[in-house]
Design a protein around this motif. Structure first.
Motif, PDB file in Angstrom:
ATOM      1  N   VAL A 163       0.801  -1.238   0.037  1.00 28.26           N
ATOM      2  CA  VAL A 163       0.176  -0.185   0.014  1.00 28.26           C
ATOM      3  C   VAL A 163       0.867   1.152  -0.101  1.00 28.26           C
ATOM      4  O   VAL A 163       0.549   2.114  -0.727  1.00 28.26           O
ATOM      5  CB  VAL A 163      -0.860  -0.015   1.186  1.00 28.26           C
ATOM      6  CG1 VAL A 163      -1.777   1.264   1.200  1.00 28.26           C
ATOM      7  CG2 VAL A 163      -1.848  -1.341   1.117  1.00 28.26           C
ATOM      8  N   TRP A 164       1.814   1.523   0.697  1.00 26.52           N
ATOM      9  CA  TRP A 164       2.906   2.398   1.017  1.00 26.52           C
ATOM     10  C   TRP A 164       3.694   2.627  -0.404  1.00 26.52           C
ATOM     11  O   TRP A 164       4.025   3.860  -0.592  1.00 26.52           O
ATOM     12  CB  TRP A 164       3.653   2.131   2.111  1.00 26.52           C
ATOM     13  CG  TRP A 164       5.036   2.842   2.213  1.00 26.52           C
ATOM     14  CD1 TRP A 164       4.860   4.350   2.730  1.00 26.52           C
ATOM     15  CD2 TRP A 164       6.309   2.456   2.332  1.00 26.52           C
ATOM     16  NE1 TRP A 164       6.100   4.833   2.986  1.00 26.52           N
ATOM     17  CE2 TRP A 164       6.977   3.619   2.636  1.00 26.52           C
ATOM     18  CE3 TRP A 164       7.030   1.389   1.905  1.00 26.52           C
ATOM     19  CZ2 TRP A 164       8.626   3.641   2.595  1.00 26.52           C
ATOM     20  CZ3 TRP A 164       8.399   1.341   1.943  1.00 26.52           C
ATOM     21  CH2 TRP A 164       9.091   2.415   2.295  1.00 26.52           C
ATOM     22  N   ALA A 166       2.549   2.477  -3.248  1.00 22.36           N
ATOM     23  CA  ALA A 166       1.921   3.190  -4.219  1.00 22.36           C
ATOM     24  C   ALA A 166       1.936   4.764  -4.135  1.00 22.36           C
ATOM     25  O   ALA A 166       1.657   5.540  -5.062  1.00 22.36           O
ATOM     26  CB  ALA A 166       0.322   2.859  -4.160  1.00 22.36           C
ATOM     27  N   LYS A 167       2.489   5.347  -3.037  1.00 25.04           N
ATOM     28  CA  LYS A 167       2.350   6.739  -2.666  1.00 25.04           C
ATOM     29  C   LYS A 167       3.754   7.358  -2.275  1.00 25.04           C
ATOM     30  O   LYS A 167       4.064   8.627  -2.318  1.00 25.04           O
ATOM     31  CB  LYS A 167       1.285   6.990  -1.568  1.00 25.04           C
ATOM     32  CG  LYS A 167       1.468   6.337  -0.446  1.00 25.04           C
ATOM     33  CD  LYS A 167       0.261   6.648   0.664  1.00 25.04           C
ATOM     34  CE  LYS A 167       0.582   5.676   1.859  1.00 25.04           C
ATOM     35  NZ  LYS A 167      -0.666   6.143   2.883  1.00 25.04           N
ATOM     36  N   THR A 168       4.750   6.475  -2.002  1.00 21.52           N
ATOM     37  CA  THR A 168       6.051   6.991  -1.440  1.00 21.52           C
ATOM     38  C   THR A 168       6.967   7.291  -2.374  1.00 21.52           C
ATOM     39  O   THR A 168       7.083   6.468  -3.487  1.00 21.52           O
ATOM     40  CB  THR A 168       6.661   6.125  -0.278  1.00 21.52           C
ATOM     41  OG1 THR A 168       8.132   6.577   0.191  1.00 21.52           O
ATOM     42  CG2 THR A 168       7.173   4.644  -1.115  1.00 21.52           C
ATOM     43  N   PRO A 169       7.509   8.636  -2.190  1.00 18.73           N
ATOM     44  CA  PRO A 169       8.578   9.110  -3.530  1.00 18.73           C
ATOM     45  C   PRO A 169       9.942   8.499  -2.880  1.00 18.73           C
ATOM     46  O   PRO A 169      10.772   8.682  -3.817  1.00 18.73           O
ATOM     47  CB  PRO A 169       8.240  10.487  -3.417  1.00 18.73           C
ATOM     48  CG  PRO A 169       7.761  11.016  -2.053  1.00 18.73           C
ATOM     49  CD  PRO A 169       6.887   9.754  -1.297  1.00 18.73           C
ATOM     50  N   GLU A 175       8.445   6.538   7.049  1.00 17.95           N
ATOM     51  CA  GLU A 175       7.053   6.658   6.773  1.00 17.95           C
ATOM     52  C   GLU A 175       6.461   5.293   7.306  1.00 17.95           C
ATOM     53  O   GLU A 175       5.294   5.588   7.240  1.00 17.95           O
ATOM     54  CB  GLU A 175       7.180   6.801   5.401  1.00 17.95           C
ATOM     55  CG  GLU A 175       7.828   8.039   4.725  1.00 17.95           C
ATOM     56  CD  GLU A 175       8.056   8.334   3.426  1.00 17.95           C
ATOM     57  OE1 GLU A 175       8.607   9.373   2.620  1.00 17.95           O
ATOM     58  OE2 GLU A 175       7.318   7.322   2.568  1.00 17.95           O
TER      59      GLU A 175
END
Length: 724
Positions: A163-164, A166-169, A175
């Motif tokens: 899940v993480w 998909a959004k972590t840069p 995080e």
């Protein structure tokens, strides 16, 4: 285009442009750029003096040590000249801090605010860089994700990371907020150096590697924000995470020796050995096995490997499983022997942690032979695994064209396990059998969780810091609010190996005479004497009733903290005053938040609470120090380093405690409008010869009162109300 510009390597100018000191002074003036850009900005002479000193050090390639008292605004004082120097000369400057809080303040507020105010061209580029183990490695994560047999904990963490992702840069573990066992699973998917393919990695080639992205950003940055741990591990391991740099600012520099001690030492326990053995084979929930040895046949599906070669490899894997199980037994036997030896030789030590320095004298005790024998057996078992892993590697190495599933990852994982096993064996052997004179060795037992570890640390760090860090850089600026003892830097310079360094000792811009009172009760027993703990508890109850909470009490041990917590909790709770205890009522951040939001509260803290706590305003009006913060004489590192001095108490113990005392004192007055009282419940500050060193470290002028303990609550209340 913007992303590309970010990653362009800086091109230093052939000739350095010196900073204009007069321009910097004007910027910090009452009508200068800072005053125009920041509402409420105050002209501070100390800030100007520090800014000029940092600019001079950068201009003249000098090393500089600066103590900047509370209220100086030291972050701006070093950031302003550093930003301008980096921009005008197109060179990177590394800024190292000890705490996450300060990193977040620099990255989230101070640097962007200054960059906006300066409006320089080219635009300032800055980034935060962390150690390898903070970044997820996709090449290691994918095979674990597709593993056919996973534990429940592994499944949960993998789902969270899915899940993480998909959004972590950044791929930064911070995080994820990892908990307990998750940290050990993370070690199997992080970007550790021994399993890194570098430029050969397909994820790096496609630009998907989080570590590579972070490093690329750093290569093109003017300012690179790191912590002391990365700064020092980069030197020790030559991991080259940091790009080349010649200019370094070290904030919170009083932590440098402690962090170097940790980074250049090691600790190894049962959990580390399990972390090595479990990826090979592990029984999960009493039902089935997981691990490389049981999954190796999965790699051969669809391969062109001959049936006989496959049988030979699978047979070796089966044999290795038996060796791993035998090694597990040897691990238990070794730590059991160590446990019994530690119990026998640490009687009477604390109920929370026991430590035993492993000196030649201790090793000559009869029980040590059992530890050595148990280690010999474990060492042989680890050697057997190492030999068989190398055999397995040798069998697989010529098969790169056999279409083995995920062949590259399999070989790297094997190589990583071989490296880890060798490292563990070497570390334990160095503690048990092959001690070096320049190292400190000890065993530690945490009673909570019964965690037993073997530890090692360097005896000296100063010489290495001088040779590998300070002498290699053009300019190093070390700063903190607490670096001097008795008005000079000799102690800290000796500890850090600093030579040829300019010095600047700045006082605070705060009016301590008008904002702080120090009270020393002179009729309570000294620490260690009968009745001392009861006297501390009685003072805390009476004082906190009068002040209605608003108190931070600092202790030098968890045992003393817990004793006071047990004594004052019920009486104060009965008066609707919340009592919060470190290690009792939650994590430090939670405690601090609860303390800030509830004015009727008392916070009892130790260790990390002596510094880094920033509570502005009435929420923290009273600071209590239960005793002077001397190190525990039996602490292995402290004891070993004490032996290097002719007069260890005066030359080592007192200066170290004075620095800590100054850090604790600094928790109280955090702004010009703060008003508060400091209560010292250790009358040795008045009765012993060394008390003068502690009192002499307080900012001048400041009011110091001695009196009866029964008068203390009334005196403090009157001070807080402005009646005296």
């Amino acid at each position: 285009e913007r992303e590309k510009r970010k990653e362009e390597r800086l091109a230093p100018l052939p000739e350095r442009r010196a900073l204009d000191l007069e321009r910097l002074t004007r910027m910090l003036g009452s009508e200068g750029l800072m005053a125009r850009s920041f509402p409420g900005f105050e002209h501070r002479p100390e800030q100007v003096e520090m800014t000029q000193a940092v600019a001079k050090a950068l201009n003249e390639s000098q090393h500089l040590i600066v103590e900047a008292g509370a209220g100086t605004g030291k972050s701006i004082a070093y950031l302003l000249p550093t930003i301008l120097f980096a921009l005008e000369n197109s060179v990177p400057v590394v800024i190292s801090t000890n705490t996450i809080n300060l990193q977040e303040q620099l990255m989230g507020k101070d640097i962007p605010d200054l960059a906006k105010a300066l409006e320089q061209e080219p635009a300032l580029r800055y980034t935060q860089l962390k150690g390898r183990n903070n970044y997820l490695c996709l090449r290691r994560w994918n095979p674990l994700r597709t593993s056919p047999s996973l534990s429940l904990e592994e499944v949960k963490l993998l789902l969270r990371t899915l899940v993480w992702l998909a959004k972590t840069p950044t791929g930064d573990r911070a995080e994820l907020n990892l908990r307990g066992e998750e940290v050990h699973i993370w070690n199997r998917v992080c970007a550790q150096s021994e399993s890194c393919l570098g430029v050969q990695c397909p994820y790096q080639r496609r630009g998907h590697c989080f570590l590579y992205r972070a490093r690329q950003k750093a290569v093109g940055a003017h300012l690179i924000i790191v912590n002391h741990a990365l700064l020092l591990s980069d030197i020790a391991t030559g991991s080259n995470v940091l790009p080349e740099y010649s200019h370094l600012i070290i904030d919170e520099a009083h932590h440098l020796e402690e962090e170097a001690t940790e980074q250049w030492g090691f600790e190894v326990g049962e959990r580390n050995l399990s972390g090595y053995l479990n990826p090979l084979s592990e029984m999960v929930e009493g039902e089935h096995y997981t691990g490389l040895l049981f999954e190796i046949s999965n790699y051969f599906r669809g391969s062109s490997l001959s049936p006989s070669s496959q049988r030979d490899i699978e047979k070796l894997a089966q044999e290795m499983h038996i060796i791993v199980e035998k090694c597990r037994d040897r691990v238990l036997e070794f730590f059991d022997a160590l446990w019994h030896f530690l119990e026998a030789h640490t009687e009477g030590q604390g109920e929370y942690e026991r430590q035993l320095r492993l000196t030649r004298g201790i090793r000559s005790q009869p029980g040590w032979t059992q530890v050595e024998l148990a280690w010999e057996n474990l060492s042989l078992a680890l050697w057997d695994i190492d030999s068989e892993l190398n055999r397995l590697y040798a069998m697989l190495e010529p098969l790169s064209d056999a279409k083995i599933l995920d062949y590259e990852n399999l070989m790297i994982e094997l190589s990583s396990l071989i490296h880890r096993g060798s490292e563990l064996r070497h570390q334990i052997n160095s503690v048990v059998s092959q001690q070096e004179d320049e190292k400190i060795y000890w065993a530690s037992l945490m009673r909570r969780g019964n965690i037993l570890t073997l530890c090692a640390a360097p005896l000296h760090v100063g010489q290495v810091l001088e040779e590998k860090l300070f002498s290699e850089k053009e300019c190093v600026v070390l700063t903190s609010a607490t670096l001097s003892t008795e008005g000079n830097f000799e102690y800290i310079k000796g500890r850090l190996g600093l030579e040829d360094t300019s010095e600047l000792l700045l006082g605070s811009s705060f009016d301590y005479m008008g904002s702080a009172m120090v009270y020393i009760p002179e009729d309570i027993p000294e620490p260690g004497q009968p009745g001392y703990q009861q006297a501390v508890d009685r003072v805390l109850i009476d004082l906190c009733r009068v002040t209605q909470g608003r108190t931070l009490a600092l202790f030098t041990s968890y045992a003393a903290l817990r004793a006071s917590y047990g004594a004052i909790h019920a009486p104060l709770q009965g008066e609707d005053i919340l009592v919060l205890g470190q290690g009792i009522d939650g994590a430090p951040r939670q405690l601090l938040q609860a303390f800030k939001t509830n004015p009727r509260s008392v916070l009892l803290g130790t260790s990390s609470f002596w510094e880094g706590i920033d509570v502005v305003g009435e929420a923290l009006s009273v600071l209590v120090m239960a005793r002077l913060p001397f190190s525990v004489p039996t602490d292995p590192v402290f004891a070993a380093r004490s032996e290097l001095f002719d007069d260890p108490f005066n030359e080592y113990a007192i200066p170290q405690a004075v620095l800590r005392f100054k850090q604790g004192f600094g928790r109280l007055i955090r702004s010009k409008s703060d008003r508060g009282a400091i209560v010292l419940l250790d009358r040795r500050i008045k009765t012993k010869f060394y008390g003068a060193a502690f009192l002499g470290s307080l900012p001048r002028p400041i009011g110091v009162k001695s009196g009866l303990a029964c008068h203390l609550p009334r005196e403090v209340a009157a001070w807080l109300e402005g009646k005296i």
